[in-house]
Design an enzyme around this catalytic site. Structure first.
Site, mmCIF file in Angstrom:
data_model
loop_
_atom_site.group_PDB
_atom_site.id
_atom_site.type_symbol
_atom_site.label_atom_id
_atom_site.label_comp_id
_atom_site.label_asym_id
_atom_site.label_seq_id
_atom_site.Cartn_x
_atom_site.Cartn_y
_atom_site.Cartn_z
ATOM 1 N N SER A 109 4.586 3.777 -3.988
ATOM 2 C CA SER A 109 4.713 2.565 -4.797
ATOM 3 C C SER A 109 3.768 1.463 -4.323
ATOM 4 O O SER A 109 2.563 1.634 -4.325
ATOM 5 C CB SER A 109 6.181 2.108 -4.777
ATOM 6 O OG SER A 109 6.417 1.081 -5.695
ATOM 7 N N ASP A 246 1.718 -2.341 -9.643
ATOM 8 C CA ASP A 246 1.662 -1.883 -8.260
ATOM 9 C C ASP A 246 1.065 -0.477 -8.252
ATOM 10 O O ASP A 246 0.602 0.015 -9.290
ATOM 11 C CB ASP A 246 3.044 -1.925 -7.614
ATOM 12 C CG ASP A 246 4.050 -1.026 -8.313
ATOM 13 O OD1 ASP A 246 3.845 -0.729 -9.506
ATOM 14 O OD2 ASP A 246 5.044 -0.617 -7.685
ATOM 15 N N ASP A 250 5.118 1.113 -11.722
ATOM 16 C CA ASP A 250 6.464 0.905 -12.253
ATOM 17 C C ASP A 250 6.869 -0.568 -12.209
ATOM 18 O O ASP A 250 7.980 -0.929 -12.570
ATOM 19 C CB ASP A 250 7.502 1.780 -11.538
ATOM 20 C CG ASP A 250 7.659 1.478 -10.054
ATOM 21 O OD1 ASP A 250 6.903 0.640 -9.523
ATOM 22 O OD2 ASP A 250 8.543 2.088 -9.417
#
Length: 453
Positions: A109, A246, A250
């Site tokens: 992430s 990012d 998401d």
């Protein structure tokens, strides 16, 4: 022994914490747990193997981790459709779109390039519940599935994965984005290929930054955790809005044409009011976490929109959305879930709908964001304390009551124990920054004194 799965899959320093061996074992255990039950019996009757979608973000370690996961799945009799580098929400969508049995996303992430993670999605592209993650963790000790001959899985390229996702995103829009100049920051991540294409196809005029991933530069000074470059690019180009993703896309955060940050709470406020006006906000209800700003609560009340609060974490937001059959929820960090179109937070989807609201109303982002007043908020982490005793100390409880009495309707206090380390998070919101700072540090001092280890 600590739990292997965290709040969003298994994550750690690649090749030290998250090794090829662990990735292989996790894939084998996941195959053993997730290919059982009614669907397995149907597959056997039809003479076909289970299918999994595999994807990753562009960080360099994703290459060997993805190879290990593919090997683990195929050796367990699972056919693997390798989608390559695509966003996490794209992987979730594809699992649902093709009816795959489950899927695996390799990503850390918003973390830096040396980290990586493994996220596992169930049938339908939904996140795994805790009990299923626990079963997978227990199954790491075996036994593994060991088919032979023609029963082992095949690994194939998912050739039209990106195109399917782009078509899906465009199909969700209530109107085109013509006339809006967008600066898009792709964080040198998984959005670099898809996001510019879909915004262009939707009619936006684009300036793109952070779209040159080399495996090592993901999230490095760019993206939703580093908004300075995006703000500068918006001001330099005279754009109407900046959108930041990012590393796995998401999340979505934004800046207005004056370079001011518009966070996840403000984005949710804009979308909730728009959806309520258009009659598509189910039960006129928004789901947000306890960390969302007091201003969001007041804005929703002023617009006759109910709010449901959850624990921090997009998985808890999603649980509440599903439990109450609702359509919109998210977090201040920019995880926004629109359940009609996605099973997880989708930064590209969120950005598209935010810009679509600008195009629909003819309003600037700042005008739309003015629906919510952002209250000054400070978060103090008090480390080295007995966080388990937080709810049992009368002195702390009295200090919180005193702070709440001083704030009245103009602020809020939240003390929250960490779930993973001896730490208490002290959050205070107030009408002015000085009051928020003073009360937060006073309460932090009380917590430190009362709960010191």
């Amino acid at each position: 022994m600590p739990r292997l799965f965290g709040t969003d899959g298994v994550r750690g320093l690649a090749n030290r914490d998250l090794t090829a061996g662990l990735a292989l074992s996790l894939a084998q255990a996941s195959a053993a747990v997730l290919t059982q039950g009614r669907r397995a019996r149907l597959r056997l009757a039809e003479g076909r193997r289970p299918v999994a979608v595999l994807a990753r973000d562009p960080r360099i370690s994703g290459e060997f981790i993805s190879a290990a996961v593919a090997a683990g799945l195929a050796s367990s009799g699972v056919d693997v459709l390798d989608a390559g580098v695509i966003p996490t929400p794209a992987a979730a969508f594809l699992i649902s779109d093709i009816g795959a049995d489950f899927g695996v996303m390799i990503s850390a992430s918003h973390n830096a390039a040396p980290d990586n993670g493994i996220k596992i999605f169930a049938f339908g592209g939904t996140k795994l519940p805790d009990d299923v993650e626990d079963r997978i963790e227990e199954h790491l000790a075996g036994p593994n599935l060991t088919p032979i001959g023609g029963d082992v899985g095949r690994i194939r390229r998912f050739a039209d994965a990106e195109d399917r996702y782009v078509v899906h995103l465009l199909s969700t829009l209530p109107n085109r984005l013509d006339g809006i100049h967008v600066v898009l920051d792709c964080a040198h991540g998984a959005a670099a290929g898809v996001s510019p294409q879909v915004f262009t196809d939707a009619g936006a005029r684009l300036t793109v930054i952070g779209a040159d991933p080399d495996g090592l530069n993901i999230n490095d000074g760019v993206g939703s955790t580093h908004l300075d470059n995006l703000a500068a690019a918006v001001l330099a180009s005279g754009a109407d809005i900046g959108i930041a993703h990012d590393g796995d896309a998401d999340r979505c955060l934004a800046v207005d044409r004056d370079g001011n940050i518009v966070d996840g709470d403000q984005i949710m406020a804009i979308l909730a009011v728009s959806m309520a006006e258009r009659g598509v906000l189910k039960d006129r209800t928004l789901v947000a976490t306890v960390m969302s700003n007091l201003g969001l609560r007041k804005a929703m009340a002023a617009n006759d929109i109910r709010m449901i609060e959850t624990k921090v974490g997009d998985r808890y937001v999603l649980e509440a959305l599903n439990e109450h059959d609702l359509s919109l929820g998210g977090e201040q960090s920019g995880h926004v879930i629109m359940t009609k179109f996605a099973t997880t937070g989708d930064g590209i989807l969120t950005g598209l709908h935010l810009v679509a609201e600008m195009a629909r109303t003819g309003k600037t982002l700042a005008e739309l964001a003015s629906v919510m007043t952002v209250y000054p908020q400070i978060l103090v982490n008090v480390r080295g304390v007995d966080h388990h005793a937080l709810g049992h100390d009368d002195t702390i409880a009295s200090a919180v009551l005193a702070a709440e009495a001083e704030l009245g309707e103009t602020g809020r206090v939240l003390l929250r124990p960490s779930g993973t380390e001896p730490m208490v998070r002290v959050m205070v919101e107030a009408a002015d920054q000085a009051t928020a700072d003073r009360l937060a540090h006073t309460l932090a001092g009380v917590v430190r004194e009362c709960l010191a280890l």
